[in-house]
Each structure stands twice: as structure tokens, then as C-alpha cells.
Write an enzyme that holds these catalytic residues in place. Structure first.
Site, mmCIF file in Angstrom:
data_model
loop_
_atom_site.group_PDB
_atom_site.id
_atom_site.type_symbol
_atom_site.label_atom_id
_atom_site.label_comp_id
_atom_site.label_asym_id
_atom_site.label_seq_id
_atom_site.Cartn_x
_atom_site.Cartn_y
_atom_site.Cartn_z
ATOM 1 N N ASP A 99 0.852 -1.190 0.000
ATOM 2 C CA ASP A 99 0.000 0.000 0.000
ATOM 3 C C ASP A 99 0.885 1.237 0.000
ATOM 4 O O ASP A 99 2.019 1.190 0.503
ATOM 5 C CB ASP A 99 -0.920 0.011 1.224
ATOM 6 C CG ASP A 99 -2.176 0.854 1.006
ATOM 7 O OD1 ASP A 99 -2.042 2.093 0.877
ATOM 8 O OD2 ASP A 99 -3.284 0.286 0.982
ATOM 9 N N ASP B 217 4.172 2.556 -4.098
ATOM 10 C CA ASP B 217 3.195 3.272 -4.921
ATOM 11 C C ASP B 217 2.996 2.502 -6.219
ATOM 12 O O ASP B 217 3.965 2.260 -6.957
ATOM 13 C CB ASP B 217 3.728 4.681 -5.191
ATOM 14 C CG ASP B 217 2.716 5.606 -5.834
ATOM 15 O OD1 ASP B 217 1.757 5.103 -6.461
ATOM 16 O OD2 ASP B 217 2.896 6.833 -5.729
ATOM 17 N N VAL B 218 1.752 2.110 -6.524
ATOM 18 C CA VAL B 218 1.508 1.365 -7.755
ATOM 19 C C VAL B 218 1.836 2.187 -8.999
ATOM 20 O O VAL B 218 2.006 1.631 -10.089
ATOM 21 C CB VAL B 218 0.055 0.851 -7.831
ATOM 22 C CG1 VAL B 218 -0.210 -0.185 -6.744
ATOM 23 C CG2 VAL B 218 -0.948 1.994 -7.776
ATOM 24 N N ASN C 97 -5.779 -4.274 -6.509
ATOM 25 C CA ASN C 97 -6.913 -3.666 -5.824
ATOM 26 C C ASN C 97 -6.747 -2.170 -5.544
ATOM 27 O O ASN C 97 -7.736 -1.476 -5.334
ATOM 28 C CB ASN C 97 -7.145 -4.417 -4.506
ATOM 29 C CG ASN C 97 -8.120 -3.717 -3.599
ATOM 30 O OD1 ASN C 97 -9.332 -3.775 -3.800
ATOM 31 N ND2 ASN C 97 -7.600 -3.034 -2.594
ATOM 32 N N SER D 91 -15.126 -1.848 -11.021
ATOM 33 C CA SER D 91 -16.251 -1.215 -10.345
ATOM 34 C C SER D 91 -17.469 -1.361 -11.240
ATOM 35 O O SER D 91 -17.336 -1.659 -12.445
ATOM 36 C CB SER D 91 -15.946 0.276 -10.125
ATOM 37 O OG SER D 91 -17.095 1.023 -9.810
ATOM 38 N N TYR E 159 -12.375 8.405 -13.085
ATOM 39 C CA TYR E 159 -12.655 7.152 -12.379
ATOM 40 C C TYR E 159 -13.381 6.174 -13.309
ATOM 41 O O TYR E 159 -12.995 5.004 -13.421
ATOM 42 C CB TYR E 159 -13.504 7.457 -11.147
ATOM 43 C CG TYR E 159 -13.761 6.255 -10.264
ATOM 44 C CD1 TYR E 159 -12.863 5.903 -9.260
ATOM 45 C CD2 TYR E 159 -14.893 5.471 -10.433
ATOM 46 C CE1 TYR E 159 -13.088 4.799 -8.457
ATOM 47 C CE2 TYR E 159 -15.133 4.374 -9.627
ATOM 48 C CZ TYR E 159 -14.230 4.046 -8.634
ATOM 49 O OH TYR E 159 -14.455 2.940 -7.849
ATOM 50 N N VAL F 111 -19.193 0.116 -1.684
ATOM 51 C CA VAL F 111 -18.749 -0.765 -0.612
ATOM 52 C C VAL F 111 -18.444 0.081 0.622
ATOM 53 O O VAL F 111 -17.888 1.186 0.517
ATOM 54 C CB VAL F 111 -17.500 -1.564 -1.033
ATOM 55 C CG1 VAL F 111 -17.076 -2.528 0.078
ATOM 56 C CG2 VAL F 111 -17.761 -2.340 -2.322
ATOM 57 N N THR G 101 -16.388 1.176 2.810
ATOM 58 C CA THR G 101 -14.968 1.344 3.110
ATOM 59 C C THR G 101 -14.686 2.831 3.314
ATOM 60 O O THR G 101 -15.508 3.685 2.962
ATOM 61 C CB THR G 101 -14.078 0.839 1.955
ATOM 62 O OG1 THR G 101 -14.231 1.728 0.820
ATOM 63 C CG2 THR G 101 -14.451 -0.574 1.540
#
Length: 271
Positions: free
Chosen positions: A37, A75-76, A102, A150, A167, A200, A202
Site C-alpha cells: 500500500d 506506490d503502484v 486492488n 467497479s 474514475y 462498498v 470502506t
């Protein structure tokens, strides 16, 4: 004995939310976990992102199942850092079998958010699969990859602001990545699928900014997303998504590849 005994899962965005739920679920089924993460803030994201303390909590929850875990901050968006984190995890845990791409953000704001959401939610997914498929291929024992998209990757929801449109664009792009990788990696017995959650429960959704943003769209009639589901439930729980991911990566999903799986209480079918 768990169904995933001896397996190792690489999970991005693992410090909290859906990523944490995936880590705990797969660990409870016997898998060792490589948890990654950012554990830092991105300037365009107006809600608090995951912290090192969140990652520590995930590590404890995984260890409480009896599973091993290697946690790294990376960091992705940074392919080299992501590759190094994965390499360290594989070196310690011995192999790689499952990949859950994810990590994601939902800034839903103005122009400054467009590039960040594309970089994290689409390029970050590409980086994750790109660095993971090589050790999977080299290992020669197949594998399973799940990309978190999503419902916004299946239907045209989104408000006319850069972050929201970015997004939706990124989540649609994840489907293209999934389908291309599913074809390419099938010859190596590596399966690739995507999951498509509705809202979701979260911290990415349940925060003051996102709640006020959705309320503002309704009040201003800006054509914002209708986030209501067909079933009488407002939001899903992270564990609902984790259960679907487990189905895909376990023996139950051994012949499932190239599939976009909604876990959405009927959200997509309603449209």
C-alpha cells in the site's frame, strides 16, 4: 487445512478496505500474503488515505489467522518500487500464485484529479500485472489474477467533473486490460478476471467528502451517478467482495477466465 494452503497472494491497496478484506479472507484459507500500500496521501484526493497504522492493523489481522505476511509501502504508480516490493515478498515467502490488483482512489474532484486517478486506477493495475506475470510464468504452475474494477467499469455513471470521469474511464480500462491479459496468459494456465463492486462500506466511500459530494450533485442536478442498487441494500461490505475474489482464485474458479463479475446487489442489471 485451508483451500489455499501453500499459496502466496500479492495484494495492492492492502492497508484497509477491500484490500484488507482480501488479505484476511485469503489468509484464513491458508495463503501467505504480500501486502502493498502507498500508506500516504495523494494531493488531489480530498479524503484521508491509508496510513502505516492501517497497514500494521492489516498485518496483525493476517497474522491472527496464522498466516505469514510481508508488508511493504510502495506506490503502484512507481513500477520499480512495486517490482521491488513483490520481489522481496517472493524471496521471503518462496513463490507467487495469486495477484489482486486492488489499489484505487476516488477523488471525484476537478482537473487536478484526472491524471492521478488514471495513474493509480489504470496504470497502477497495469504495473501490478506487468511485474507479477513474469514470476508466475517463470514458476510454471499457473495462477490467478483478479483486477478490481467497479460497476463504473460496466455502465456509464459519472458526473461531468474530471475526477469522476477519470474514475469511470479508468475502471472501464481495467476491463480491457483484463480481457487482453486473459487471452495472453491463458497458455500459461494463468487466469485473469475482474470484479465490479457497487458501493462498498470502506473509508473510500464512507467519508465526509464523498457523502457531501454525492449530496451536492443531487441538489445541483448535475447528472451525478444514481448509486441505488436493485436489492434493498445501500452498500456492500468488503467481505462480500473478498468472498467473490476467493471464489475466483480458488479451485472453484479453475476454469473461469476473461470474466467481468459484478458483485453489486443488482446495480448493473437495474440500468
Amino acid at each position: 487445512m485451508g483451500e489455499l494452503d501453500g499459496k502466496v497472494a500479492f495484494i495492492t491497496g492492502a492497508a484497509r478496505g477491500q484490500g484488507r478484506a482480501h488479505a484476511v479472507k485469503l489468509a484464513s484459507e491458508g495463503a501467505s500474503i504480500i501486502a502493498v500500500d502507498l500508506c500516504d496521501q495523494i494531493a488531489s484526493v480530498p479524503y484521508p488515505m491509508a496510513t502505516p497504522e492501517d497497514m500494521a492493523a492489516t498485518v496483525k489481522l493476517v497474522e491472527d489467522t496464522g498466516a505469514r505476511v510481508v508488508a511493504r509501502e510502495a506506490d503502484v504508480r512507481d513500477r520499480s518500487a512495486l517490482k521491488a516490493a513483490l520481489k522481496e515478498g517472493v524471496a521471503e515467502l518462496g513463490r507467487l500464485d495469486i495477484v489482486i490488483a486492488n489499489a484505487g482512489i476516488a477523488p471525484m474532484t476537478d482537473e487536478s484529479a484526472w491524471q492521478d486517478v488514471i495513474d493509480v486506477n489504470l496504470t497502477g493495475v497495469y504495473h501490478t500485472v506487468d511485474v507479477a506475470m513474469r514470476p508466475l510464468i517463470k514458476q510454471g504452475q499457473g495462477g490467478s489474477i483478479v483486477l478490481t474494477s467497479s460497476v463504473a467499469g460496466l455502465v456509464g455513471i459519472g458526473a461531468p467533473v474530471a475526477g469522476s470521469l477519470g474514475y469511470t474511464v479508468a475502471k472501464h480500462g481495467v476491463v480491457g486490460l483484463m480481457r487482453a491479459y486473459a487471452n495472453f496468459l491463458a497458455t500459461f494456465n494463468i487466469r485473469v478476471n475482474s470484479v465490479h463492486p457497487a458501493g462498498v462500506n470502506t473509508p473510500m466511500i464512507d467519508n465526509e467528502f464523498t457523502r457531501s459530494w454525492l449530496d451536492g450533485l443531487a441538489q445541483q442536478n448535475l447528472g451525478g451517478p444514481d448509486m441505488s442498487n436493485a436489492l434493498p441494500v445501500q452498500t456492500l461490505e468488503p467481505e462480500d467482495i473478498a468472498n467473490a475474489v476467493f471464489f475466483l482464485v480458488a479451485e472453484t474458479g479453475r476454469y473461469i477466465t476473461g470474466v467481468s463479475l459484478p458483485v453489486d446487489a443488482g446495480f448493473v442489471n437495474k440500468r
